[in-house]
Scaffold this motif. Structure first.
Motif, PDB file in Angstrom:
ATOM      1  N   GLY A 222      -6.759   0.970  62.127  1.00  0.00           N
ATOM      2  CA  GLY A 222      -6.421   2.347  62.472  1.00  0.00           C
ATOM      3  C   GLY A 222      -7.596   3.075  63.102  1.00  0.00           C
ATOM      4  O   GLY A 222      -7.432   3.804  64.092  1.00  0.00           O
TER       5      GLY A 222
ATOM      6  N   ARG B  73       3.724   3.269  56.202  1.00  0.00           N
ATOM      7  CA  ARG B  73       3.322   4.382  55.345  1.00  0.00           C
ATOM      8  C   ARG B  73       4.282   4.512  54.165  1.00  0.00           C
ATOM      9  O   ARG B  73       5.494   4.482  54.334  1.00  0.00           O
ATOM     10  CB  ARG B  73       3.311   5.678  56.146  1.00  0.00           C
ATOM     11  CG  ARG B  73       2.715   6.801  55.370  1.00  0.00           C
ATOM     12  CD  ARG B  73       2.563   8.056  56.195  1.00  0.00           C
ATOM     13  NE  ARG B  73       1.628   8.934  55.482  1.00  0.00           N
ATOM     14  CZ  ARG B  73       1.207  10.090  55.921  1.00  0.00           C
ATOM     15  NH1 ARG B  73       1.618  10.527  57.077  1.00  0.00           N
ATOM     16  NH2 ARG B  73       0.377  10.817  55.215  1.00  0.00           N
ATOM     17  N   GLY B  74       3.700   4.657  52.984  1.00  0.00           N
ATOM     18  CA  GLY B  74       4.527   4.806  51.797  1.00  0.00           C
ATOM     19  C   GLY B  74       4.778   3.493  51.074  1.00  0.00           C
ATOM     20  O   GLY B  74       5.373   3.485  50.009  1.00  0.00           O
TER      21      GLY B  74
ATOM     22  N   TRP C 119      -3.584   5.979  54.063  1.00  0.00           N
ATOM     23  CA  TRP C 119      -3.722   7.141  54.932  1.00  0.00           C
ATOM     24  C   TRP C 119      -4.758   8.124  54.408  1.00  0.00           C
ATOM     25  O   TRP C 119      -5.347   8.887  55.173  1.00  0.00           O
ATOM     26  CB  TRP C 119      -2.377   7.858  55.070  1.00  0.00           C
ATOM     27  CG  TRP C 119      -1.430   7.130  55.945  1.00  0.00           C
ATOM     28  CD1 TRP C 119      -0.996   5.846  55.799  1.00  0.00           C
ATOM     29  CD2 TRP C 119      -0.803   7.633  57.125  1.00  0.00           C
ATOM     30  NE1 TRP C 119      -0.140   5.518  56.817  1.00  0.00           N
ATOM     31  CE2 TRP C 119       0.012   6.606  57.637  1.00  0.00           C
ATOM     32  CE3 TRP C 119      -0.833   8.854  57.793  1.00  0.00           C
ATOM     33  CZ2 TRP C 119       0.769   6.756  58.787  1.00  0.00           C
ATOM     34  CZ3 TRP C 119      -0.068   9.013  58.934  1.00  0.00           C
ATOM     35  CH2 TRP C 119       0.721   7.970  59.430  1.00  0.00           C
TER      36      TRP C 119
ATOM     37  N   LEU D  56       2.447  -1.680  67.747  1.00  0.00           N
ATOM     38  CA  LEU D  56       1.058  -2.149  67.794  1.00  0.00           C
ATOM     39  C   LEU D  56       0.875  -3.241  68.846  1.00  0.00           C
ATOM     40  O   LEU D  56      -0.178  -3.333  69.473  1.00  0.00           O
ATOM     41  CB  LEU D  56       0.615  -2.635  66.412  1.00  0.00           C
ATOM     42  CG  LEU D  56       0.489  -1.510  65.374  1.00  0.00           C
ATOM     43  CD1 LEU D  56       0.343  -2.082  63.966  1.00  0.00           C
ATOM     44  CD2 LEU D  56      -0.692  -0.597  65.691  1.00  0.00           C
TER      45      LEU D  56
ATOM     46  N   TYR E 207      -4.027   7.684  65.699  1.00  0.00           N
ATOM     47  CA  TYR E 207      -3.420   6.387  65.392  1.00  0.00           C
ATOM     48  C   TYR E 207      -1.909   6.430  65.670  1.00  0.00           C
ATOM     49  O   TYR E 207      -1.349   5.515  66.259  1.00  0.00           O
ATOM     50  CB  TYR E 207      -3.667   5.999  63.920  1.00  0.00           C
ATOM     51  CG  TYR E 207      -2.731   4.903  63.454  1.00  0.00           C
ATOM     52  CD1 TYR E 207      -2.968   3.576  63.787  1.00  0.00           C
ATOM     53  CD2 TYR E 207      -1.574   5.214  62.740  1.00  0.00           C
ATOM     54  CE1 TYR E 207      -2.081   2.580  63.407  1.00  0.00           C
ATOM     55  CE2 TYR E 207      -0.681   4.226  62.364  1.00  0.00           C
ATOM     56  CZ  TYR E 207      -0.932   2.909  62.696  1.00  0.00           C
ATOM     57  OH  TYR E 207      -0.057   1.933  62.338  1.00  0.00           O
TER      58      TYR E 207
ATOM     59  N   GLU F 204      -4.655  -3.983  58.838  1.00  0.00           N
ATOM     60  CA  GLU F 204      -4.804  -2.622  58.323  1.00  0.00           C
ATOM     61  C   GLU F 204      -3.950  -1.637  59.118  1.00  0.00           C
ATOM     62  O   GLU F 204      -3.312  -0.749  58.558  1.00  0.00           O
ATOM     63  CB  GLU F 204      -6.270  -2.189  58.345  1.00  0.00           C
ATOM     64  CG  GLU F 204      -6.502  -0.904  57.554  1.00  0.00           C
ATOM     65  CD  GLU F 204      -7.069   0.233  58.389  1.00  0.00           C
ATOM     66  OE1 GLU F 204      -6.727   0.303  59.592  1.00  0.00           O
ATOM     67  OE2 GLU F 204      -7.830   1.027  57.833  1.00  0.00           O
ATOM     68  N   SER F 205      -3.935  -1.825  60.456  1.00  0.00           N
ATOM     69  CA  SER F 205      -3.135  -0.894  61.256  1.00  0.00           C
ATOM     70  C   SER F 205      -1.646  -1.078  60.962  1.00  0.00           C
ATOM     71  O   SER F 205      -0.873  -0.120  61.008  1.00  0.00           O
ATOM     72  CB  SER F 205      -3.436  -1.046  62.752  1.00  0.00           C
ATOM     73  OG  SER F 205      -3.194  -2.360  63.180  1.00  0.00           O
ATOM     74  N   LEU F 206      -1.254  -2.295  60.602  1.00  0.00           N
ATOM     75  CA  LEU F 206       0.153  -2.518  60.262  1.00  0.00           C
ATOM     76  C   LEU F 206       0.482  -1.904  58.886  1.00  0.00           C
ATOM     77  O   LEU F 206       1.576  -1.372  58.685  1.00  0.00           O
ATOM     78  CB  LEU F 206       0.473  -4.021  60.286  1.00  0.00           C
ATOM     79  CG  LEU F 206       1.933  -4.408  60.088  1.00  0.00           C
ATOM     80  CD1 LEU F 206       2.847  -3.690  61.079  1.00  0.00           C
ATOM     81  CD2 LEU F 206       2.120  -5.919  60.220  1.00  0.00           C
ATOM     82  N   ILE F 207      -0.483  -1.949  57.982  1.00  0.00           N
ATOM     83  CA  ILE F 207      -0.275  -1.297  56.682  1.00  0.00           C
ATOM     84  C   ILE F 207      -0.112   0.212  56.890  1.00  0.00           C
ATOM     85  O   ILE F 207       0.729   0.852  56.258  1.00  0.00           O
ATOM     86  CB  ILE F 207      -1.437  -1.626  55.714  1.00  0.00           C
ATOM     87  CG1 ILE F 207      -1.279  -3.070  55.204  1.00  0.00           C
ATOM     88  CG2 ILE F 207      -1.482  -0.654  54.539  1.00  0.00           C
ATOM     89  CD1 ILE F 207      -2.372  -3.533  54.264  1.00  0.00           C
ATOM     90  N   LEU F 208      -0.904   0.760  57.816  1.00  0.00           N
ATOM     91  CA  LEU F 208      -0.764   2.192  58.114  1.00  0.00           C
ATOM     92  C   LEU F 208       0.627   2.489  58.672  1.00  0.00           C
ATOM     93  O   LEU F 208       1.212   3.536  58.392  1.00  0.00           O
ATOM     94  CB  LEU F 208      -1.826   2.645  59.118  1.00  0.00           C
ATOM     95  CG  LEU F 208      -3.268   2.688  58.622  1.00  0.00           C
ATOM     96  CD1 LEU F 208      -4.210   2.977  59.782  1.00  0.00           C
ATOM     97  CD2 LEU F 208      -3.459   3.722  57.527  1.00  0.00           C
ATOM     98  N   ALA F 209       1.146   1.534  59.457  1.00  0.00           N
ATOM     99  CA  ALA F 209       2.485   1.730  60.022  1.00  0.00           C
ATOM    100  C   ALA F 209       3.557   1.696  58.923  1.00  0.00           C
ATOM    101  O   ALA F 209       4.624   2.269  59.087  1.00  0.00           O
ATOM    102  CB  ALA F 209       2.767   0.661  61.069  1.00  0.00           C
TER     103      ALA F 209
ATOM    104  N   ASP G  24      -2.528   6.616  49.421  1.00  0.00           N
ATOM    105  CA  ASP G  24      -2.366   5.338  50.100  1.00  0.00           C
ATOM    106  C   ASP G  24      -3.422   5.238  51.181  1.00  0.00           C
ATOM    107  O   ASP G  24      -4.325   6.064  51.247  1.00  0.00           O
ATOM    108  CB  ASP G  24      -0.931   5.130  50.621  1.00  0.00           C
ATOM    109  CG  ASP G  24      -0.547   6.138  51.686  1.00  0.00           C
ATOM    110  OD1 ASP G  24      -1.442   6.807  52.230  1.00  0.00           O
ATOM    111  OD2 ASP G  24       0.654   6.246  51.973  1.00  0.00           O
TER     112      ASP G  24
END
Lengths: 134, 406
Positions: free
Chosen positions: A65, B316-317, A5, B378, A16, B309-314, A3
């Motif tokens: 990120g 996770r999965g 990450w 965020l 991050y 993008e940072s929200l997509i990282l948040a 993903d």
């Protein structure tokens, strides 16, 4: 399974997930705001300088990120440094400290360097403005 | 890690029933449907004919032969636009009327045709992405060779008034092409009722295999092929037929038609659960696209003051996509969101949720928790959120300079 990450190093993801020095420095005497919401990133860096040493640095960042991680890393790198040493910090140095960034994210590290330079320039300007002309 | 797949606009997993149907064509039944001298060829021809009928039924095509198999919807879109333009290259002036929010396969094919002196006209759209029918009619003249308007948008899910467009096209005697890729299996479409002359189909967006699609072409409509060769597919698309793919597309079409009602109702409930949850639990959000005339599996939301993008990282999965520049290799934010006048800073904070067969209420609830937590975290570190709280307008705010040269 991969993903988003997987694009980032563990160090980037750590910064991050657990960003260091988020916020606004109390009694800050240097502030740098760079970036543009239209471009998707804005970083605000506040610093407190005493006797030419950066004694505190905090950030607030709107961005991806990589932008958040580089912001966090640069605050760690500048704390305790003299202004002259802080100005030596480059986007490459921030990137290396994070164990690298994906190619398309390298521009994010420029944001951190520019915020730092802007904050120091602001401090210099504030000092000039308040000290009597020589 | 268990991934929750919520990106069904990008692609869908292969249905087990579809794979099972494909297996003979991938193994023992390897004949070429063009070989009419032996049983291998006959068996392959039979499989292709059955699949053609299944696809025809899904879109309401009167004859199976109206279906032309292609390598996918990108090729189908290219064939529709270039096929018409090249068939009418005797005309001194030609124009195509389309929308700025079409799929890139339509927009880039149109751009290519501009170099051949085909004029491209964009009909106006409203802030939800819906075509302005009066403007559409006004854009048509005696040199219009095609109207190409998608059935539903892949980013914002907005469904176009296809039948009304079909009526306008018919009245002006202009062929009407629609890219129906996102709508098939989720929204009922009928080429006869809706006066559609060409319709693009993709297998992998409806639980079929990748690398296969089709173009419905109304009988009598002349297209110049874009791929020359052995004269397959009524001379409109040469190349040995991809029999396993075609069988898979046929089966996927059959299932899409069979499950259309039940699955679209189920998806709508899930989507509304997600939408209501976001609106109830998270402040400063905005739905992109039409509030009601939208695909039942689509939700596109702008989360103000955070970057996508940072929200997509948040999250996770969870497999999601974003209108943010930072998730695209081009570093450009979504052209669709731009075209419907979503401000850049909101486009960067937009996520697209594409629900599908594998998703459950539990998935939606997990995603809601992740979103709520992620957005809160965020925003706590967002300078834009601070500014907004202080009443500073973000769009007019002054920043020292662009950090990047774009």
């Amino acid at each position: 399974m991969m993903d988003a990450w997987d694009d980032y190093s563990e160090k980037v993801m750590d910064h991050y997930e657990n960003p260091r020095n988020v916020g606004i420095v109390e009694k800050a005497n240097g502030t740098g705001v760079v970036g543009n919401p239209a471009c998707g990133d804005v970083m605000k860096l506040t610093i407190r300088v005493e006797n030419d040493i950066i004694v505190d640095a905090k950030f607030k960042t709107f961005g991806c990120g990589a932008a958040i991680a580089t912001s966090s890393m640069v605050t760690e790198m500048v704390k305790g440094k003299s202004l002259a040493d802080a100005l030596e910090i480059s986007n490459r140095g921030v990137m290396e400290a994070l164990g690298g960034l994906p190619k398309v994210k390298r521009h994010c590290s420029v944001l951190a360097e520019e915020a730092l330079k802007a904050a120091i320039a602001d401090y210099e300007k504030n000092r000039r403005d308040i000290s009597p002309a020589a | 890690m268990n991934l929750i797949y919520m990106d069904h606009h990008a692609t869908t997993p292969l249905d087990a029933e579809v794979l099972a149907a494909m297996m003979p064509a991938l193994t023992s039944e390897y004949g070429n449907p063009s070989s009419n001298t032996h049983a291998y060829g006959h068996a392959a021809r039979y499989m292709v004919d059955s699949a053609r009928a299944q696809v025809a039924q899904l879109v309401g095509a009167p004859r199976p032969d109206d279906i032309i198999f292609t390598s996918g919807a990108t090729e189908a879109d290219n064939l529709a636009l270039k096929g018409i333009a090249h068939a009418k290259d005797y005309m001194p002036a030609r124009n195509i009327v389309t929308l700025a929010i079409e799929h890139k396969a339509v927009l880039d094919a149109a751009r290519r045709l501009q170099k051949e002196n085909v004029e491209i006209r964009f009909a106006a759209i409203d802030p939800y992405g819906v075509v302005d029918l009066d403007d559409l009619a006004a854009k048509i003249d005696k040199n219009t060779i095609l109207i190409s308007i998608q059935t539903a948008n892949s980013e914002i899910g907005t469904i176009q008034p296809i039948r009304e467009i079909g009526v306008i096209a018919k009245k002006h005697g202009v062929p009407f092409h629609t890219d129906a890729v996102q709508a098939l299996g989720r929204y009922e479409i009928d080429v006869m009722r809706d006066h559609i002359d060409m319709l693009s189909i993709s297998a992998h967006k409806m639980y079929g295999p990748k690398g296969i699609g089709a173009l419905y072409v109304r009988r009598g409509l002349k297209l110049t092929p874009i791929i020359d060769g052995g004269g397959h597919e009524r001379n409109m698309r040469s190349g040995t037929l991809n029999v396993p793919g075609i069988v898979g597309l046929g089966k996927a079409a059959e299932i899409a038609k069979r499950d259309l009602k039940s699955e679209s109702e189920r998806l709508l409930k899930l989507r509304n659960r997600l939408e209501d949850g976001i609106l109830r639990r998270i402040e400063h959000v905005r739905i992109n696209g039409h509030p009601t005339n939208r695909l039942p599996n689509n939700l596109n939301v702008a989360f103000a003051y955070v970057e996508g993008e940072s929200l997509i990282l948040a999250c996770r999965g969870v497999a999601l996509s974003s209108g943010s520049a930072c998730t695209s290799t081009s570093l450009q934010s979504s052209y669709v969101l731009k075209a419907i006048n979503v401000p850049d800073f909101l486009a960067h904070g937009s996520l697209r949720f594409g629900l599908g067969k594998s998703n459950s209420e539990e998935h939606v609830d997990i995603v809601l928790d992740l979103l709520e937590k992620g957005v809160r975290r965020l925003r706590e570190m967002s300078p834009l959120y601070d500014m907004a709280k202080e009443g500073v307008s973000i769009e007019s705010a002054h920043f020292s300079r662009h950090a990047r040269g774009k």
